[in-house]
Design a protein around this motif. Structure first.
Motif, PDB file in Angstrom:
ATOM      1  N   LEU A 159       0.533  -1.057  -0.133  1.00 54.88           N
ATOM      2  CA  LEU A 159      -0.241  -0.062   0.421  1.00 54.88           C
ATOM      3  C   LEU A 159       0.909   1.435   0.347  1.00 54.88           C
ATOM      4  O   LEU A 159       0.132   2.251  -0.556  1.00 54.88           O
ATOM      5  CB  LEU A 159      -1.363   0.077   1.328  1.00 54.88           C
ATOM      6  CG  LEU A 159      -1.859   1.199   1.479  1.00 54.88           C
ATOM      7  CD1 LEU A 159      -2.710   1.558   0.356  1.00 54.88           C
ATOM      8  CD2 LEU A 159      -2.597   0.633   2.579  1.00 54.88           C
ATOM      9  N   LEU A 192      -9.040   4.492   0.595  1.00 49.26           N
ATOM     10  CA  LEU A 192      -9.010   3.136   0.472  1.00 49.26           C
ATOM     11  C   LEU A 192     -10.541   1.691  -0.182  1.00 49.26           C
ATOM     12  O   LEU A 192     -11.743   2.586  -0.056  1.00 49.26           O
ATOM     13  CB  LEU A 192      -8.309   1.510   1.834  1.00 49.26           C
ATOM     14  CG  LEU A 192      -7.440   2.158   2.033  1.00 49.26           C
ATOM     15  CD1 LEU A 192      -7.026   0.506   2.882  1.00 49.26           C
ATOM     16  CD2 LEU A 192      -6.126   2.482   0.334  1.00 49.26           C
ATOM     17  N   ILE A 252     -13.656  -0.656   1.662  1.00 48.12           N
ATOM     18  CA  ILE A 252     -14.447  -0.039   3.498  1.00 48.12           C
ATOM     19  C   ILE A 252     -15.604   1.391   2.813  1.00 48.12           C
ATOM     20  O   ILE A 252     -14.961   2.253   1.964  1.00 48.12           O
ATOM     21  CB  ILE A 252     -13.408  -0.020   3.962  1.00 48.12           C
ATOM     22  CG1 ILE A 252     -12.818  -0.765   4.737  1.00 48.12           C
ATOM     23  CG2 ILE A 252     -14.408   1.075   5.321  1.00 48.12           C
ATOM     24  CD1 ILE A 252     -12.028  -0.803   6.250  1.00 48.12           C
ATOM     25  N   TYR A 268      -5.768  -4.840  10.941  1.00 49.54           N
ATOM     26  CA  TYR A 268      -5.709  -3.793  10.586  1.00 49.54           C
ATOM     27  C   TYR A 268      -4.350  -2.992  11.347  1.00 49.54           C
ATOM     28  O   TYR A 268      -3.794  -3.624  11.828  1.00 49.54           O
ATOM     29  CB  TYR A 268      -7.349  -3.008  11.486  1.00 49.54           C
ATOM     30  CG  TYR A 268      -8.227  -3.203  10.782  1.00 49.54           C
ATOM     31  CD1 TYR A 268      -8.867  -2.827   9.459  1.00 49.54           C
ATOM     32  CD2 TYR A 268      -9.045  -4.331  11.448  1.00 49.54           C
ATOM     33  CE1 TYR A 268      -9.627  -3.112   8.968  1.00 49.54           C
ATOM     34  CE2 TYR A 268     -10.161  -4.493  10.799  1.00 49.54           C
ATOM     35  CZ  TYR A 268     -10.642  -4.439   9.548  1.00 49.54           C
ATOM     36  OH  TYR A 268     -12.093  -4.265   9.194  1.00 49.54           O
ATOM     37  N   GLY A 269      -4.459  -1.463  10.610  1.00 51.82           N
ATOM     38  CA  GLY A 269      -3.444  -0.342  11.493  1.00 51.82           C
ATOM     39  C   GLY A 269      -4.014  -0.033  12.334  1.00 51.82           C
ATOM     40  O   GLY A 269      -5.479   0.192  12.392  1.00 51.82           O
ATOM     41  N   GLU A 321       1.241  -1.703  12.068  1.00 50.20           N
ATOM     42  CA  GLU A 321       0.613  -2.736  11.142  1.00 50.20           C
ATOM     43  C   GLU A 321       0.384  -3.795  11.676  1.00 50.20           C
ATOM     44  O   GLU A 321       1.025  -4.743  12.264  1.00 50.20           O
ATOM     45  CB  GLU A 321       0.970  -2.511  10.070  1.00 50.20           C
ATOM     46  CG  GLU A 321       0.510  -3.027   8.507  1.00 50.20           C
ATOM     47  CD  GLU A 321      -0.257  -2.674   8.107  1.00 50.20           C
ATOM     48  OE1 GLU A 321      -1.324  -1.665   9.016  1.00 50.20           O
ATOM     49  OE2 GLU A 321      -1.163  -3.490   7.374  1.00 50.20           O
ATOM     50  N   LYS A 322      -0.879  -4.004  11.826  1.00 46.13           N
ATOM     51  CA  LYS A 322      -1.377  -5.506  11.686  1.00 46.13           C
ATOM     52  C   LYS A 322      -0.554  -6.055  12.828  1.00 46.13           C
ATOM     53  O   LYS A 322      -0.240  -7.146  13.231  1.00 46.13           O
ATOM     54  CB  LYS A 322      -1.303  -6.720  10.875  1.00 46.13           C
ATOM     55  CG  LYS A 322      -2.472  -5.610   9.606  1.00 46.13           C
ATOM     56  CD  LYS A 322      -2.027  -7.149   8.154  1.00 46.13           C
ATOM     57  CE  LYS A 322      -3.356  -5.868   7.422  1.00 46.13           C
ATOM     58  NZ  LYS A 322      -2.580  -5.426   5.908  1.00 46.13           N
ATOM     59  N   VAL A 329      -7.164   1.667  11.787  1.00 44.29           N
ATOM     60  CA  VAL A 329      -7.032   2.362  10.923  1.00 44.29           C
ATOM     61  C   VAL A 329      -7.946   2.607   9.544  1.00 44.29           C
ATOM     62  O   VAL A 329      -7.743   0.960   8.972  1.00 44.29           O
ATOM     63  CB  VAL A 329      -6.186   3.098  10.014  1.00 44.29           C
ATOM     64  CG1 VAL A 329      -5.310   3.569   8.690  1.00 44.29           C
ATOM     65  CG2 VAL A 329      -4.328   2.904  10.804  1.00 44.29           C
ATOM     66  N   GLN A 348       4.810  -0.858   3.519  1.00 44.89           N
ATOM     67  CA  GLN A 348       3.706  -0.311   4.144  1.00 44.89           C
ATOM     68  C   GLN A 348       3.764   1.336   4.473  1.00 44.89           C
ATOM     69  O   GLN A 348       4.050   1.893   5.209  1.00 44.89           O
ATOM     70  CB  GLN A 348       3.640  -0.817   5.998  1.00 44.89           C
ATOM     71  CG  GLN A 348       3.878  -2.333   5.747  1.00 44.89           C
ATOM     72  CD  GLN A 348       2.238  -3.084   5.258  1.00 44.89           C
ATOM     73  OE1 GLN A 348       1.785  -2.800   4.915  1.00 44.89           O
ATOM     74  NE2 GLN A 348       2.842  -4.152   4.797  1.00 44.89           N
ATOM     75  N   THR A 376       1.008   2.446   6.883  1.00 41.86           N
ATOM     76  CA  THR A 376       1.525   2.728   8.285  1.00 41.86           C
ATOM     77  C   THR A 376       2.852   2.822   8.827  1.00 41.86           C
ATOM     78  O   THR A 376       3.762   3.623  10.029  1.00 41.86           O
ATOM     79  CB  THR A 376       1.027   1.196   9.356  1.00 41.86           C
ATOM     80  OG1 THR A 376      -0.396   0.784   8.147  1.00 41.86           O
ATOM     81  CG2 THR A 376       1.172   1.570  10.739  1.00 41.86           C
TER      82      THR A 376
HETATM   83  C1  G1P Z   1      -4.622  -1.707   4.657  1.00 41.63           C
HETATM   84  C2  G1P Z   1      -4.008  -1.306   5.852  1.00 41.63           C
HETATM   85  C3  G1P Z   1      -4.183  -1.465   7.305  1.00 41.63           C
HETATM   86  C4  G1P Z   1      -5.435  -0.229   7.151  1.00 41.63           C
HETATM   87  C5  G1P Z   1      -6.877  -1.189   6.841  1.00 41.63           C
HETATM   88  C6  G1P Z   1      -8.249  -1.074   6.452  1.00 41.63           C
HETATM   89  O1  G1P Z   1      -4.501  -2.798   5.110  1.00 41.63           O
HETATM   90  O2  G1P Z   1      -2.584  -1.339   5.713  1.00 41.63           O
HETATM   91  O3  G1P Z   1      -3.686  -0.407   7.903  1.00 41.63           O
HETATM   92  O4  G1P Z   1      -5.927  -0.620   8.775  1.00 41.63           O
HETATM   93  O5  G1P Z   1      -5.834  -1.478   5.254  1.00 41.63           O
HETATM   94  O6  G1P Z   1      -9.272  -1.566   5.862  1.00 41.63           O
HETATM   95  P1  G1P Z   1      -5.102  -4.200   3.817  1.00 41.63           P
HETATM   96  O7  G1P Z   1      -6.713  -4.056   4.058  1.00 41.63           O
HETATM   97  O8  G1P Z   1      -5.088  -3.962   2.757  1.00 41.63           O
HETATM   98  O9  G1P Z   1      -4.685  -5.127   4.840  1.00 41.63           O
END
Ligand code: G1P
Length: 295
Positions: free
Chosen positions: A106, A127, A130, A166-167, A186-187, A199, A225, A227
């Motif tokens: 990302l 993103l 969501i 998530y972050g 991050e995660k 996040v 990342q 994050t």
């Molecule tokens: C990404 C980000 C994460 C965030 C999330 C929200 O993760 O890296 O920090 O909380 O989106 O949807 P992904 O869902 O792409 O793994």
């Protein structure tokens, strides 16, 4: 102000549906997920939108372009309402498409938008997975940015067992609705997580994030990342946050939540509400009856 929407991901969780179709084009009733994300930006007054895309994502470009054959067909068939719907989409925004040649995470996707961003203007990152109902999250970030002049990140509370998706941010309250981010990971595992504030996928960044991204090494999952870049920006600049109502957050990125999203959105549509609810009630009754018979 410009916005960046990273849309290069494979969508492996939805295979085989996403073998030839971008996951961002999955419909929520009759509108693709990506259009909801774009409409949230438009409502906040943002029309210059940078899509970080990939070889297998052409359908997104086509969706925001004109389609003369289809328009002609609808015109000939006298389908005025559908013609308006189709035409409107192609005039909604000024799309800018940049290909991310390799998927390196990302953070890398956001950095790929750099040539389309200004050195001295903040930008939004939304993103594609969501959807957030109710109050416009982008507008909210803009108003907090106006007040504090720094980056703003939208968070939502998640159950502790879900933090590793998530972050996760550690925050300090500033006033009734605004927080300062103290740390972000991050995660993390539930054990490592500094809180359950996740996040949600809407960010407003000052341009300094780009410099941090340039110096960010691969992190979790070997990916660059976003994050991690936020974490190093924290050493230099304050970053603000606010909470969105968890009940308003719809993660279309996994199958169960995608189905919940479709049903929730469909139940709000005048044309579908009644027959769908009737069907769902009957379905539940039938399932219960069958279960009783089998037990
Ligand atoms: C990404 C980000 C994460 C965030 C999330 C929200 O993760 O890296 O920090 O909380 O989106 O949807 P992904 O869902 O792409 O793994």
């Amino acid at each position: 102000m410009r916005a960046v929407i990273p849309v290069a991901g494979w969508g492996t969780r939805f295979l085989p549906a996403t073998k030839a179709m971008p996951k961002e084009m999955l419909p929520i009733v009759d509108k693709p997920v990506i259009q909801y994300i774009v409409e949230e930006l438009i409502e906040a007054g943002i029309f210059d939108i940078v899509f970080i895309t990939g070889r297998h994502k052409r359908a997104i470009e086509d969706h925001f372009d004109i389609n003369p054959d289809l328009e002609q067909h609808l015109e000939n068939a006298g389908k005025k309402e559908l013609l308006d719907v189709v035409r409107k989409i192609s005039h909604l925004i000024n799309p800018i498409f940049i290909r991310q040649k390799e998927q390196k995470g990302l953070g890398h996707a956001v950095l790929t938008a750099k040539p389309a961003l200004s050195n001295n203007e903040p930008f939004i990152v939304s993103l594609g997975d969501i959807l957030i109902k109710g109050t416009n999250t982008v507008k909210k970030m803009l108003s907090i940015h106006q007040k504090f002049g720094k980056s703003v990140i939208a968070l939502f509370e998640v159950p502790k067992k879900e933090v590793s998706k998530y972050g996760i941010a550690k925050v300090k309250r500033v006033d009734d609705e605004v927080f300062l981010i103290e740390d972000i990971v991050e995660k993390p595992s539930p054990k490592e997580a500094p809180s359950n504030f996740a996040v949600v996928g809407r960010y407003l960044f000052t341009p300094s994030i780009l410099e941090e991204l340039e110096n960010t090494k691969p992190g979790k999952g070997g990916e660059i990342q976003l994050t991690d870049a936020i974490r190093s920006l924290l050493q230099k600049e304050a970053i603000y946050a606010f909470k969105v109502d968890s009940a308003a957050v719809f993660d279309t990125g996994n199958k169960l939540d995608y189905l919940k999203t479709v049903i929730t959105f469909a139940l709000e549509r005048e044309d579908l509400k009644e027959p769908l609810l009737k069907f769902l009630k009957e379905l539940v009754l039938l399932k219960d009856k069958k279960e009783k018979e089998n037990s």
